[in-house]
Design an enzyme around this catalytic site. Sequence first.
Site, short mmCIF file in Angstrom:
data_model
loop_
_atom_site.label_atom_id
_atom_site.label_comp_id
_atom_site.label_asym_id
_atom_site.label_seq_id
_atom_site.Cartn_x
_atom_site.Cartn_y
_atom_site.Cartn_z
N ASN A 1 -16.15 -3.47 -36.59
CA ASN A 1 -15.24 -4.54 -37.02
C ASN A 1 -15.68 -5.91 -36.55
OD1 ASN A 1 -13.75 -2.68 -38.35
ND2 ASN A 1 -12.00 -2.70 -36.94
N ASP B 1 -10.47 0.84 -46.99
CA ASP B 1 -9.68 1.92 -46.41
C ASP B 1 -8.42 2.19 -47.20
OD1 ASP B 1 -11.30 2.46 -44.37
OD2 ASP B 1 -9.94 1.85 -42.78
#
Length: 429
Positions: free
Chosen positions: A30, A125
């Site tokens: 991330n 996601d």
Amino acid sequence: MEAHTGDQGVLSLTGGQRLHGSVSVRGAKNSVLKLMAAALLAPGTSTLTNVPAIVDVEIMAELLRRLGCTVTWDTAAGVVEIDVPERLDHRADYDLVRRMRASICVLGPLISRCGEADVAMPGGDNIGSRGLDLHIEGLRRMGVDVVNEHGYLVATSAQLTGADVWLDFPSVGATETLVMAAVLAQGRSTIDNAAREPEIVDICSMLIEMGAQIDGVSTSTLVIDGVPELHPVTHRTVPDRIVAGTWAVAAAITQGRVEVLGADPAHLTLALDKLRSAGASIEERSDGFVVEMSDRPRAVDIVTLPYPGFPTDLQPQFIALNAIADGAELVTETLFEARFRFVRELARLGADVQTDGHHALIRGRTSLSGAPVEATDIRAGAGLVLAGLVAQGRTDVFGVDHIDRGYAGLVEDLQALGATVTRTDEPSS
Ligand code: UD1
């Protein structure tokens, strides 16, 4: 180590082994994806180190190539070099953006460098609605015109201008978009209620190394004075606290002892505290930590919140731990409404979990029983693998391509720690 290419593999685990040994953690998924986007802000060659060998890095590399960059990636060394041209293309196509929601992070740099950006609306996601309104509203305040045309966010700006922005919610992605727009804007920007995850600190650190002026890093108010240009740098990616936290739970759930190297325990204060409450002993070191558990874990309540609260990306792993813990506990998910979908799969292993809106009530069982299950996103996959490590008999985790997006070399690391696990294209019968 090679990055897996996202095939539809299956992880087959036979539960029951206590994990013992050392495991190394690389840079954060991330963070690195955003650092790659930040490199767009300066023509010339920027170098990122401590890069994890995960599929999403390759997707981001391909995206940057289409924008005109030359990108090389030495997966074994964990080094990505990005050569950014003076003139960039400004379109991020749907075929890449749909594979990875984080692609949206090129929006800020492109509007900064090109005055325009066409970025496909993301997929990524499968964990809830994940709007972009905070990104868009903040950019509008900075003088950007944003419209949605044929599935693309089309952003244009004659002159980016510093602005005061108050985020309704400390969104990680919106904070990153706005910081990357503000560093080259004319004048001062203030971002209030900004996210302050370690990955935000990492991107701000890289931008400051590039010549940006940012005050308030690691607080919830960022003050950014725009500069005319930035220069390329070499930057080391912050360690992946979620991968490190996953290994910590792996040690606890299997009643083993795992030394997690290359991690920063200060980024996991709350999660490690929860593991202590569950009965683990944890030794924090300058280069990582050691987690040891000798008994059945005790149940621990969890509420996910923006950093420094408990990370939503460790929620499924802790639900897995709670599924075999002594006692009952309540898990409250405040960030992504659909994250509890993974609970249905966990129930296939015999977990006793009830969900109601943002809450999950878990009554710990003394054992789980192996079964075929499906990973629906990266962290759900991690939670199912952890459950499979303690389930009796065999667990086949399908949808390994999701897990590949966040965990490099997972099977090899698990095997080195003593787990019985293999990866195949189809489960052997
Ligand atoms: C990032 C992480 C993800 C992590 C999450 C929270 C990456 C690639 N992903 O996601 O792993 O779980 O932070 O720590 O870094 N929201 C809005 N409007 C917006 C932006 C967000 O409503 O404009 C909502 C989302 O729908 C979601 C919540 O805010 O419910 C959190 O989103 P955000 O903090 O932006 O997370 P991401 O950057 O998407």
